[in-house]
Design an enzyme around this catalytic site. Structure first.
Site, short mmCIF file in Angstrom:
data_model
loop_
_atom_site.label_atom_id
_atom_site.label_comp_id
_atom_site.label_asym_id
_atom_site.label_seq_id
_atom_site.Cartn_x
_atom_site.Cartn_y
_atom_site.Cartn_z
N TYR A 67 41.35 38.06 24.13
CA TYR A 67 42.74 37.90 25.07
C TYR A 67 43.32 36.69 24.82
CZ TYR A 67 42.46 42.19 27.52
OH TYR A 67 42.34 43.42 27.93
N ASN A 103 54.17 46.64 29.06
CA ASN A 103 53.83 45.65 28.22
C ASN A 103 53.39 44.56 29.13
OD1 ASN A 103 54.64 47.11 26.21
ND2 ASN A 103 56.62 46.21 26.03
N HIS A 122 50.88 46.84 33.97
CA HIS A 122 49.70 46.70 33.44
C HIS A 122 49.42 45.27 33.59
CE1 HIS A 122 49.90 50.33 30.88
NE2 HIS A 122 49.63 50.72 32.28
N CYS A 130 40.39 34.87 39.35
CA CYS A 130 38.99 34.57 39.62
C CYS A 130 38.16 35.94 39.67
CB CYS A 130 38.70 33.81 41.09
SG CYS A 130 36.97 33.40 41.15
ZN LIG Z 1 37.36 31.20 42.46
#
Ligand SMILES: [Zn+2]
Length: 415
Positions: A67, A103, A122, A130
């Site tokens: 990523y 996208n 998406h 988190c």
């Molecule tokens: Zn956290």
């Protein structure tokens, strides 16, 4: 199928409510690679090892490297005229136009598309959240590149990647400001940002379903750095195909490349050097063993790792986004026109939206590099006079097609 621009523009001019569905083809015009495409350095990885909750749990370092590359590549790309045309349409038809994009690259936002009329089905690469069970921390508009020093993308390592080379330069400061302001300013999505992901009753066009009880939602996948893994909350099922057009394209490209390599191999069968070369090319590349301590950590609970705010395989689409799309499509008066851009529109949820618009009397217009001649809801409708298909680069065709509403795009813009 009709590609008659005049009749399209006539319908466009009389349309009161319009929706656009945007797929990977539009960003491809900005040079943004299908992320593991032909020659791409990530092509030897299985998407299941890179873009699922399990993958993150098993190897967060690998997933974050992937990523980090995608974030870096997206920031190097620039919005194209198609992105600007849609942004202008949104400004000219406030409240009466909606862009639904598949996208995750932030290019629509960087084209200053009004945030309130832009929905990211998406998620996006510039949101982090988190992964801890106990923590709901989520932050949008995180443009730091890299996110931590250990995740720095080395441009030289990607120098041989033909997809990467196509990208057209660094992100301009004003672009990043626009990105921050437009998608990440205050707005309805921000208020609902902790609504989380739904796992309720979705049906994909290929027959895969979630029944809402044993789907695998993002909020049930947690990673604890001390090695404790939360017990699975249910049987894992493949639900929605994330970025399906991208994945399909990759598969084709991979196949082509493999065939090519096989041919090369049979040619060079007795040549041990060539064989070794092929083997090394197949090798999974450059990923590093980054200790978990050097990955992005939640600043709120200080325990959980952060993860990218994209929708992974096995996760349902964001409920608040689907809700807003549904509200727009079912409101009165009915939507007059659905623009299907850079995607075949044959995969859920796009196909569902096309169908709903058509059922209420709206028309469909497809803008894609390949107008799929095979039967899909969109092409069937178009063949029966329910719309138009424009084959070619959407970034070029779309601004012209939308001229009756948006006028000529201002030349001083940097495309
Ligand atoms: Zn956290």
């Amino acid at each position: 199928m009709s590609s008659d621009l005049a009749s399209f523009q006539q319908h466009l001019s009389s349309s009161k409510r319009i929706i656009a569905l945007v797929g990977a083809g539009l960003s491809a015009s900005s040079g943004l690679p299908t992320f593991r495409g032909s020659g791409g350095l990530w092509r030897n990885y299985d998407a299941m090892d890179l873009a699922t909750p399990d993958a993150f749990q098993n190897d967060p370092s690998l997933v974050w490297q992937f990523y980090s590359y995608r974030r870096h590549a997206a920031l190097r790309a620039k919005p194209n005229k198609g992105h600007y045309a849609l942004a202008e349409l949104a400004r000219r038809r406030p409240g009466q136009f909606l862009t639904l994009t598949q996208n995750v690259d932030g290019l629509s936002a960087r084209a200053q598309h009004p945030q309130e009329d832009l929905l990211c089905l998406h998620g996006d690469l510039f949101t982090v959240k988190c992964t801890s069970f106990m923590c709901s921390y989520k932050q949008e508009g995180v443009l730091d590149d890299p996110l931590t020093p250990a995740l720095k993308v080395d441009d030289e390592e990607y120098a041989a990647d033909p997809n990467y080379k196509k990208l057209n330069g660094g992100v301009a400061t004003e672009d990043s400001d626009a990105l921050k302001k437009s998608i990440f300013g205050k707005g309805p999505l921000m208020e609902q940002r902790d609504a989380g992901y739904s796992s309720g009753g979705l049906t994909t066009t290929d027959g895969l379903t979630t029944d809402g009880t044993d789907g695998y939602s993002s909020s049930s996948s947690f990673f604890f750095p001390n090695g404790y893994n939360a017990p699975p909350t249910g049987r894992k099922k493949k639900t929605e195909e994330v970025e399906p057009s991208v994945i399909e394209k990759e598969k084709e490209e991979e196949q082509e490349q493999e065939e090519q390599e096989e041919q090369e191999e049979s040619k060079d069968n007795n040549d041990s050097h060539a064989h070794a070369k092929k083997k090394s090319r197949k090798k999974k590349f450059i990923t590093k063993d980054i200790p978990i301590d050097l990955l992005p950590r939640c600043p709120s609970c200080k325990v959980g790792l952060l993860r990218p705010g994209v929708v992974w395989f096995g996760e349902a689409l964001p409920f608040n986004v689907l809700q807003r799309a549904d509200d727009f499509i079912t409101a009165d008066p009915p939507v007059d026109l659905i623009l299907v851009i850079g995607t075949s529109g044959s995969v859920w949820p796009a196909a569902g939206y096309v169908e709903q618009v058509a059922m209420r009397g709206g028309k469909v217009a497809v803008f894609n590099i390949d107008v799929d001649e095979e039967s899909s809801i969109a092409t069937d409708l178009i063949k029966n006079g329910g719309g138009w298909a424009f084959q070619g680069d959407a970034a070029e065709i779309l601004p012209k097609a939308l001229e009756p509403i948006i006028g000529t795009l201002r030349p001083h813009r940097k495309y």
